[in-house]
Design a protein around this motif. Structure first.
Motif, PDB file in Angstrom:
ATOM      1  N   HIS A  72      -4.709  -3.164  -7.636  1.00  0.00           N
ATOM      2  CA  HIS A  72      -3.645  -3.294  -6.658  1.00  0.00           C
ATOM      3  C   HIS A  72      -2.687  -2.113  -6.815  1.00  0.00           C
ATOM      4  O   HIS A  72      -2.953  -1.194  -7.582  1.00  0.00           O
ATOM      5  N   SER A  73      -1.597  -2.152  -6.094  1.00  0.00           N
ATOM      6  CA  SER A  73      -0.613  -1.081  -6.194  1.00  0.00           C
ATOM      7  C   SER A  73       0.777  -1.677  -6.379  1.00  0.00           C
ATOM      8  O   SER A  73       1.038  -2.813  -5.981  1.00  0.00           O
ATOM      9  N   ALA A  74       1.651  -0.906  -6.998  1.00  0.00           N
ATOM     10  CA  ALA A  74       3.049  -1.295  -7.193  1.00  0.00           C
ATOM     11  C   ALA A  74       3.935  -0.130  -6.771  1.00  0.00           C
ATOM     12  O   ALA A  74       3.614   1.026  -7.041  1.00  0.00           O
ATOM     13  N   VAL A  75       5.027  -0.446  -6.127  1.00  0.00           N
ATOM     14  CA  VAL A  75       5.959   0.575  -5.659  1.00  0.00           C
ATOM     15  C   VAL A  75       7.366  -0.017  -5.678  1.00  0.00           C
ATOM     16  O   VAL A  75       7.538  -1.223  -5.528  1.00  0.00           O
ATOM     17  N   VAL A  76       8.369   0.833  -5.868  1.00  0.00           N
ATOM     18  CA  VAL A  76       9.761   0.380  -5.889  1.00  0.00           C
ATOM     19  C   VAL A  76      10.442   0.804  -4.592  1.00  0.00           C
ATOM     20  O   VAL A  76      10.378   1.972  -4.193  1.00  0.00           O
ATOM     21  N   VAL A  77      11.082  -0.171  -3.938  1.00  0.00           N
ATOM     22  CA  VAL A  77      11.852   0.070  -2.715  1.00  0.00           C
ATOM     23  C   VAL A  77      13.151  -0.697  -2.841  1.00  0.00           C
ATOM     24  O   VAL A  77      13.146  -1.895  -3.158  1.00  0.00           O
ATOM     25  N   ASP A  78      14.262  -0.026  -2.628  1.00  0.00           N
ATOM     26  CA  ASP A  78      15.589  -0.662  -2.681  1.00  0.00           C
ATOM     27  C   ASP A  78      15.800  -1.456  -3.967  1.00  0.00           C
ATOM     28  O   ASP A  78      16.326  -2.570  -3.953  1.00  0.00           O
ATOM     29  N   GLY A  79      15.358  -0.906  -5.093  1.00  0.00           N
ATOM     30  CA  GLY A  79      15.595  -1.535  -6.382  1.00  0.00           C
ATOM     31  C   GLY A  79      14.756  -2.761  -6.675  1.00  0.00           C
ATOM     32  O   GLY A  79      15.056  -3.523  -7.594  1.00  0.00           O
ATOM     33  N   LYS A  80      13.697  -2.969  -5.906  1.00  0.00           N
ATOM     34  CA  LYS A  80      12.795  -4.096  -6.137  1.00  0.00           C
ATOM     35  C   LYS A  80      11.364  -3.562  -6.248  1.00  0.00           C
ATOM     36  O   LYS A  80      11.003  -2.571  -5.631  1.00  0.00           O
ATOM     37  N   ILE A  81      10.537  -4.238  -7.056  1.00  0.00           N
ATOM     38  CA  ILE A  81       9.133  -3.859  -7.204  1.00  0.00           C
ATOM     39  C   ILE A  81       8.309  -4.656  -6.202  1.00  0.00           C
ATOM     40  O   ILE A  81       8.442  -5.881  -6.115  1.00  0.00           O
ATOM     41  N   TYR A  82       7.471  -3.961  -5.448  1.00  0.00           N
ATOM     42  CA  TYR A  82       6.529  -4.601  -4.539  1.00  0.00           C
ATOM     43  C   TYR A  82       5.121  -4.394  -5.094  1.00  0.00           C
ATOM     44  O   TYR A  82       4.772  -3.278  -5.488  1.00  0.00           O
ATOM     45  N   GLY A  85      -2.019  -5.987  -2.282  1.00  0.00           N
ATOM     46  CA  GLY A  85      -3.451  -5.753  -2.268  1.00  0.00           C
ATOM     47  C   GLY A  85      -4.113  -6.061  -3.594  1.00  0.00           C
ATOM     48  O   GLY A  85      -3.629  -6.842  -4.400  1.00  0.00           O
ATOM     49  N   GLY A  86      -5.236  -5.410  -3.795  1.00  0.00           N
ATOM     50  CA  GLY A  86      -5.988  -5.571  -5.026  1.00  0.00           C
ATOM     51  C   GLY A  86      -7.143  -6.535  -4.886  1.00  0.00           C
ATOM     52  O   GLY A  86      -7.556  -6.899  -3.783  1.00  0.00           O
ATOM     53  N   GLN A  87      -7.643  -6.936  -6.017  1.00  0.00           N
ATOM     54  CA  GLN A  87      -8.740  -7.890  -6.078  1.00  0.00           C
ATOM     55  C   GLN A  87      -8.352  -8.986  -7.045  1.00  0.00           C
ATOM     56  O   GLN A  87      -7.631  -8.746  -8.015  1.00  0.00           O
ATOM     57  N   GLY A  88      -8.801 -10.196  -6.767  1.00  0.00           N
ATOM     58  CA  GLY A  88      -8.517 -11.332  -7.631  1.00  0.00           C
ATOM     59  C   GLY A  88      -9.797 -11.946  -8.145  1.00  0.00           C
ATOM     60  O   GLY A  88     -10.874 -11.354  -8.057  1.00  0.00           O
ATOM     61  N   ASP A  89      -9.685 -13.144  -8.664  1.00  0.00           N
ATOM     62  CA  ASP A  89     -10.861 -13.864  -9.164  1.00  0.00           C
ATOM     63  C   ASP A  89     -11.837 -14.163  -8.033  1.00  0.00           C
ATOM     64  O   ASP A  89     -11.448 -14.284  -6.873  1.00  0.00           O
ATOM     65  N   ASN A  90     -13.113 -14.303  -8.393  1.00  0.00           N
ATOM     66  CA  ASN A  90     -14.173 -14.698  -7.454  1.00  0.00           C
ATOM     67  C   ASN A  90     -14.255 -13.773  -6.237  1.00  0.00           C
ATOM     68  O   ASN A  90     -14.452 -14.226  -5.116  1.00  0.00           O
ATOM     69  N   SER A 116      -7.066  -6.794   4.000  1.00  0.00           N
ATOM     70  CA  SER A 116      -7.019  -6.738   2.541  1.00  0.00           C
ATOM     71  C   SER A 116      -7.408  -5.343   2.079  1.00  0.00           C
ATOM     72  O   SER A 116      -8.303  -4.721   2.645  1.00  0.00           O
ATOM     73  N   LEU A 117      -6.713  -4.848   1.086  1.00  0.00           N
ATOM     74  CA  LEU A 117      -6.988  -3.522   0.530  1.00  0.00           C
ATOM     75  C   LEU A 117      -7.033  -3.634  -0.983  1.00  0.00           C
ATOM     76  O   LEU A 117      -6.294  -4.402  -1.580  1.00  0.00           O
ATOM     77  N   PHE A 118      -7.898  -2.857  -1.606  1.00  0.00           N
ATOM     78  CA  PHE A 118      -7.916  -2.777  -3.059  1.00  0.00           C
ATOM     79  C   PHE A 118      -8.174  -1.340  -3.450  1.00  0.00           C
ATOM     80  O   PHE A 118      -8.594  -0.520  -2.627  1.00  0.00           O
ATOM     81  N   ASN A 119      -7.870  -1.025  -4.712  1.00  0.00           N
ATOM     82  CA  ASN A 119      -7.992   0.345  -5.207  1.00  0.00           C
ATOM     83  C   ASN A 119      -7.183   1.290  -4.314  1.00  0.00           C
ATOM     84  O   ASN A 119      -7.679   2.288  -3.840  1.00  0.00           O
ATOM     85  N   LEU A 120      -5.923   0.930  -4.081  1.00  0.00           N
ATOM     86  CA  LEU A 120      -5.075   1.665  -3.161  1.00  0.00           C
ATOM     87  C   LEU A 120      -3.905   2.297  -3.895  1.00  0.00           C
ATOM     88  O   LEU A 120      -3.651   2.009  -5.052  1.00  0.00           O
ATOM     89  N   ASN A 121      -3.211   3.171  -3.202  1.00  0.00           N
ATOM     90  CA  ASN A 121      -2.018   3.829  -3.732  1.00  0.00           C
ATOM     91  C   ASN A 121      -0.858   3.596  -2.785  1.00  0.00           C
ATOM     92  O   ASN A 121      -1.044   3.522  -1.576  1.00  0.00           O
ATOM     93  N   CYS A 122       0.341   3.495  -3.344  1.00  0.00           N
ATOM     94  CA  CYS A 122       1.553   3.322  -2.544  1.00  0.00           C
ATOM     95  C   CYS A 122       2.586   4.342  -2.967  1.00  0.00           C
ATOM     96  O   CYS A 122       2.616   4.779  -4.114  1.00  0.00           O
ATOM     97  N   VAL A 123       3.452   4.675  -2.040  1.00  0.00           N
ATOM     98  CA  VAL A 123       4.587   5.536  -2.332  1.00  0.00           C
ATOM     99  C   VAL A 123       5.739   5.087  -1.435  1.00  0.00           C
ATOM    100  O   VAL A 123       5.523   4.649  -0.315  1.00  0.00           O
ATOM    101  N   SER A 124       6.944   5.137  -1.953  1.00  0.00           N
ATOM    102  CA  SER A 124       8.122   4.806  -1.161  1.00  0.00           C
ATOM    103  C   SER A 124       8.686   6.097  -0.589  1.00  0.00           C
ATOM    104  O   SER A 124       8.947   7.045  -1.324  1.00  0.00           O
ATOM    105  N   LEU A 125       8.846   6.129   0.711  1.00  0.00           N
ATOM    106  CA  LEU A 125       9.363   7.313   1.396  1.00  0.00           C
ATOM    107  C   LEU A 125      10.668   6.979   2.090  1.00  0.00           C
ATOM    108  O   LEU A 125      10.818   5.900   2.648  1.00  0.00           O
ATOM    109  N   ARG A 126      11.585   7.915   2.099  1.00  0.00           N
ATOM    110  CA  ARG A 126      12.810   7.748   2.859  1.00  0.00           C
ATOM    111  C   ARG A 126      12.580   8.440   4.196  1.00  0.00           C
ATOM    112  O   ARG A 126      12.564   9.650   4.290  1.00  0.00           O
TER     113      ARG A 126
END
Length: 148
Positions: A72-82, A85-90, A116-126
């Protein structure tokens, strides 16, 4: 880290490193003390979150995500982590997105992605205001309260 894992998503917030999700393999130790993944054992999808504080050189556990995920991917926007996506069990591919508030040490579900998306990248842009932009090999989109 307290939990060995692979395929997590990592981001920084307020000078700390956050490691979200990933997979934990059943490990075995050989007669010489070397660790290896146990054959024939499945991996466990993690919803755990760990935080590293470089000032104290310590890892701490944070509130777990609502849904376990890896690739999955993680990105910070406005002081919060988002996380999204990704993959889960089964072979489940979450369409969901979650938001972490460091002040309250809590996660909440936010928007659903249109696919649904997995193996992705995120970026926060202004741009005009913060947007979370994601991409995989075939597509991209931006989130500003809804998916475009």
């Amino acid at each position: 880290m307290q939990i060995p894992r692979d395929q997590p998503a990592i981001c920084t917030l307020i000078g700390k490193i956050y490691v979200t999700g990933g997979r934990r393999h059943n490990m075995m130790t050989d007669s010489e003390g070397r660790s290896a993944i146990s054959e024939g054992r499945s991996a466990i999808t993690e919803n755990t979150v760990e935080c590293f504080n470089p000032e104290t050189n310590q890892w701490t556990m944070c509130a777990p995500m609502k849904e376990g995920r890896y690739w999955h991917s993680a990105v910070v926007v406005d002081g919060k982590i988002y996380v999204l996506g990704g993959q889960g069990d089964n072979d489940k591919y979450p369409w969901s997105m979650e938001r972490y508030c460091e002040e309250t040490n809590s996660w909440e579900a936010v928007d659903q992605m249109h696919t649904s998306l997995f193996n992705l990248n995120c970026v926060s842009l202004r741009l005009r205001k913060d947007h979370v932009c994601i991409s995989d090999d075939d597509d991209y989109g931006c989130h500003n309260g809804w998916w475009d």
